[in-house]
Design a protein around this motif. Sequence first.
Motif, PDB file in Angstrom:
ATOM      1  N   SER A  33       6.056  11.479  -7.033  1.00  0.00           N
ATOM      2  CA  SER A  33       5.535  11.101  -8.435  1.00  0.00           C
ATOM      3  C   SER A  33       5.395   9.228  -8.285  1.00  0.00           C
ATOM      4  O   SER A  33       5.717   8.755  -7.250  1.00  0.00           O
ATOM      5  N   ARG A  34       4.447   8.696  -9.208  1.00  0.00           N
ATOM      6  CA  ARG A  34       4.335   7.474  -9.016  1.00  0.00           C
ATOM      7  C   ARG A  34       5.827   6.607  -9.386  1.00  0.00           C
ATOM      8  O   ARG A  34       6.021   5.926  -8.404  1.00  0.00           O
ATOM      9  N   SER A  35       6.581   7.429 -10.132  1.00  0.00           N
ATOM     10  CA  SER A  35       7.899   6.521 -10.435  1.00  0.00           C
ATOM     11  C   SER A  35       8.706   6.760  -8.994  1.00  0.00           C
ATOM     12  O   SER A  35       9.419   5.925  -8.548  1.00  0.00           O
ATOM     13  N   ALA A  36       8.670   7.979  -8.253  1.00  0.00           N
ATOM     14  CA  ALA A  36       9.367   8.060  -6.971  1.00  0.00           C
ATOM     15  C   ALA A  36       8.895   7.248  -6.065  1.00  0.00           C
ATOM     16  O   ALA A  36       9.603   6.514  -5.120  1.00  0.00           O
ATOM     17  N   ALA A  37       7.617   7.425  -5.964  1.00  0.00           N
ATOM     18  CA  ALA A  37       6.997   6.326  -4.965  1.00  0.00           C
ATOM     19  C   ALA A  37       7.342   5.122  -5.138  1.00  0.00           C
ATOM     20  O   ALA A  37       7.676   4.149  -4.146  1.00  0.00           O
ATOM     21  N   LEU A  38       7.421   4.444  -6.361  1.00  0.00           N
ATOM     22  CA  LEU A  38       7.979   3.076  -6.494  1.00  0.00           C
ATOM     23  C   LEU A  38       9.273   3.093  -6.354  1.00  0.00           C
ATOM     24  O   LEU A  38       9.805   1.894  -5.538  1.00  0.00           O
ATOM     25  N   TYR A  76       0.717  -1.172  -0.165  1.00  0.00           N
ATOM     26  CA  TYR A  76      -0.014   0.020   0.021  1.00  0.00           C
ATOM     27  C   TYR A  76       0.900   1.296  -0.115  1.00  0.00           C
ATOM     28  O   TYR A  76       0.317   2.332  -0.442  1.00  0.00           O
ATOM     29  N   MET A  77       1.973   1.075   0.432  1.00  0.00           N
ATOM     30  CA  MET A  77       3.129   2.380   0.679  1.00  0.00           C
ATOM     31  C   MET A  77       3.114   3.235  -0.378  1.00  0.00           C
ATOM     32  O   MET A  77       3.001   4.565  -0.534  1.00  0.00           O
ATOM     33  N   PRO A  78       3.413   2.385  -1.765  1.00  0.00           N
ATOM     34  CA  PRO A  78       3.463   3.475  -2.958  1.00  0.00           C
ATOM     35  C   PRO A  78       2.417   4.136  -3.132  1.00  0.00           C
ATOM     36  O   PRO A  78       2.370   5.449  -3.618  1.00  0.00           O
ATOM     37  N   THR A  79       1.286   3.778  -3.038  1.00  0.00           N
ATOM     38  CA  THR A  79      -0.108   4.381  -3.149  1.00  0.00           C
ATOM     39  C   THR A  79      -0.285   5.704  -2.282  1.00  0.00           C
ATOM     40  O   THR A  79      -0.722   6.720  -2.585  1.00  0.00           O
ATOM     41  N   PHE A  80       0.067   5.412  -0.854  1.00  0.00           N
ATOM     42  CA  PHE A  80      -0.156   6.363   0.071  1.00  0.00           C
ATOM     43  C   PHE A  80       1.175   7.626  -0.248  1.00  0.00           C
ATOM     44  O   PHE A  80       0.493   8.555  -0.051  1.00  0.00           O
ATOM     45  N   THR A  81       1.980   7.029  -0.413  1.00  0.00           N
ATOM     46  CA  THR A  81       3.187   8.170  -0.682  1.00  0.00           C
ATOM     47  C   THR A  81       3.040   9.201  -1.864  1.00  0.00           C
ATOM     48  O   THR A  81       3.330  10.130  -1.845  1.00  0.00           O
ATOM     49  N   GLN A  82       2.370   8.546  -2.897  1.00  0.00           N
ATOM     50  CA  GLN A  82       1.736   9.289  -3.834  1.00  0.00           C
ATOM     51  C   GLN A  82       0.825  10.267  -3.438  1.00  0.00           C
ATOM     52  O   GLN A  82       0.796  11.549  -4.071  1.00  0.00           O
ATOM     53  N   LYS A  83      -0.187   9.943  -2.722  1.00  0.00           N
ATOM     54  CA  LYS A  83      -1.329  10.691  -2.420  1.00  0.00           C
ATOM     55  C   LYS A  83      -1.217  11.646  -1.283  1.00  0.00           C
ATOM     56  O   LYS A  83      -1.679  12.807  -1.188  1.00  0.00           O
ATOM     57  N   TYR A  84      -0.239  11.238  -0.228  1.00  0.00           N
ATOM     58  CA  TYR A  84      -0.156  11.973   0.870  1.00  0.00           C
ATOM     59  C   TYR A  84       1.431  12.327   1.338  1.00  0.00           C
ATOM     60  O   TYR A  84       1.507  13.455   2.019  1.00  0.00           O
ATOM     61  N   ALA A  85       2.286  12.066   0.572  1.00  0.00           N
ATOM     62  CA  ALA A  85       3.742  12.507   0.887  1.00  0.00           C
ATOM     63  C   ALA A  85       4.324  13.323  -0.434  1.00  0.00           C
ATOM     64  O   ALA A  85       5.175  13.963  -0.300  1.00  0.00           O
ATOM     65  N   GLY A  86       3.130  13.440  -1.565  1.00  0.00           N
ATOM     66  CA  GLY A  86       3.747  14.219  -2.502  1.00  0.00           C
ATOM     67  C   GLY A  86       4.641  13.764  -3.488  1.00  0.00           C
ATOM     68  O   GLY A  86       5.498  14.622  -4.339  1.00  0.00           O
ATOM     69  N   GLY A 135       8.766  14.686   1.161  1.00  0.00           N
ATOM     70  CA  GLY A 135      10.377  14.503   0.280  1.00  0.00           C
ATOM     71  C   GLY A 135      10.823  13.431  -0.048  1.00  0.00           C
ATOM     72  O   GLY A 135      10.670  12.463   0.973  1.00  0.00           O
ATOM     73  N   PHE A 136      11.230  12.875  -0.910  1.00  0.00           N
ATOM     74  CA  PHE A 136      11.935  11.580  -1.232  1.00  0.00           C
ATOM     75  C   PHE A 136      12.779  11.120  -0.291  1.00  0.00           C
ATOM     76  O   PHE A 136      12.625  10.111   0.251  1.00  0.00           O
ATOM     77  N   GLY A 137      13.721  11.867   0.065  1.00  0.00           N
ATOM     78  CA  GLY A 137      14.696  11.378   1.119  1.00  0.00           C
ATOM     79  C   GLY A 137      14.199  11.091   2.631  1.00  0.00           C
ATOM     80  O   GLY A 137      14.477   9.928   3.113  1.00  0.00           O
TER      81      GLY A 137
END
Length: 430
Positions: free
Chosen positions: A274-279, A262-272, A332-334
């Motif tokens: 992108s799809r590729s960055a979340a993955l 679920y985390m890639p979906t969560f970080t796209q929607k709530y951590a800002g 942020g990604f980091g």
Amino acid sequence: MAEQMKGAPNAAEGRRAVGAAVVGNVLEWYDFSAYGYLATIIAGRFFPAGDETSALLATFAAFGLGFVARPLGGIVIGRMGDTHGRKAALVLTIFMMAVGTVGIGLIPTYETIGLLAPLLLVACRLMQGFAAGGEWGGSTAFIVEWAPPSRRGFFGSFQQASVAGGLLLGSAVAALFSSTLSVEAMESWGWRIPFLLGAILVPVGVYMRRNIEETPAFREAEAEAAAPAAAAPAGQSNMMLALKAAGFTILWTVSYYVMLNYMPTFTQKYAGLSRSAALWSNTLGLVVLVVAIPLMGALSDRIGRKPLLLACCVSFIFLTWPLFYLLVGNAGFGTVVLVQIVFALMIAAFSGPGPAAISEIFPTKSRSTWMSVGYSLAVAIFGGFAPYIATWLIGATGSPLSPTYYLIIAAIASTLVIARLRETAHTALR
């Protein structure tokens, strides 16, 4: 000491057998996990256009239905493993998982065939779930029974490391195609490729699994078939042991399917992200998990299973909310990568000793069946619908932190079960 060495496996055969199981697991869990990583695209391809949250809920409901079939698969394929051998059951699961996965990649979209599209999607998920129900218990029993008596934790950890490896492969493949294809291409046809790729490793897995021996423990139990069936500890039936295994598994499965699927979906929607960055952030967390699991398994052979299992439970009780808090609001990604690495280490503390610990609950003659039943029951009830429950909780409460409550409750439940289990790290398999 004689009891400890009873049925001790040949080292070279053991390594070859574990390698075969690991290859098969990576393939099967890559196949099974690809759905979760591409959920946001699948929502738009297989369900009517409209409310985004409703479509995502429907997608995760279909994801969860795959887990409903897992207890049935655990019973049927697990029983096959106890009566016809671990190897025969594992070969069956790899074929079924491949058919279900490639099927998802071939289904026409809702725009093309209407309601038939989500129905076929659910059918494929049910086939995957049935296969996974038998795969987990069968491969866990297979690896642990091949392990040297003093290294069951280390050997068993490769079962879970291979599961994480399959999730890692699925996340990496989804991230790669999301990064190299345009958004339009990915949503039009690119999403199908990860599912179709699931068939590539099938010949390798089948070849390896057909050219390995049965476990020494199973051969010994088969030779003693004329003797009375192995009994559970006094006052505990196999069903009671399966219920213990289910309670043991609650946090294990919830943490996996919230933190890794679920985390890639969560970080796209709530951590800002992108799809590729979340993955990619999810992929980096999985790399740490795959490396850490065998280390934790080896540590459990030295200090015991329970200290690590309870450490994981306690960390989820007290750290889940603060770590989720760091993610919310364009973290942020980091920051996301750092949080996912911490969660990976927490999960590894359970996943390292977990396969050996749950196997050691059961006698050899019923291990594959009842371990599969207990584990699959917990996964079906608590894990498979975890992404759905997380999405629903956020929608119901309006707070992106609400999934943490589910994780904390799961950690408390497993703590209560594990605290009452006896330490089995330094005892012989029954």
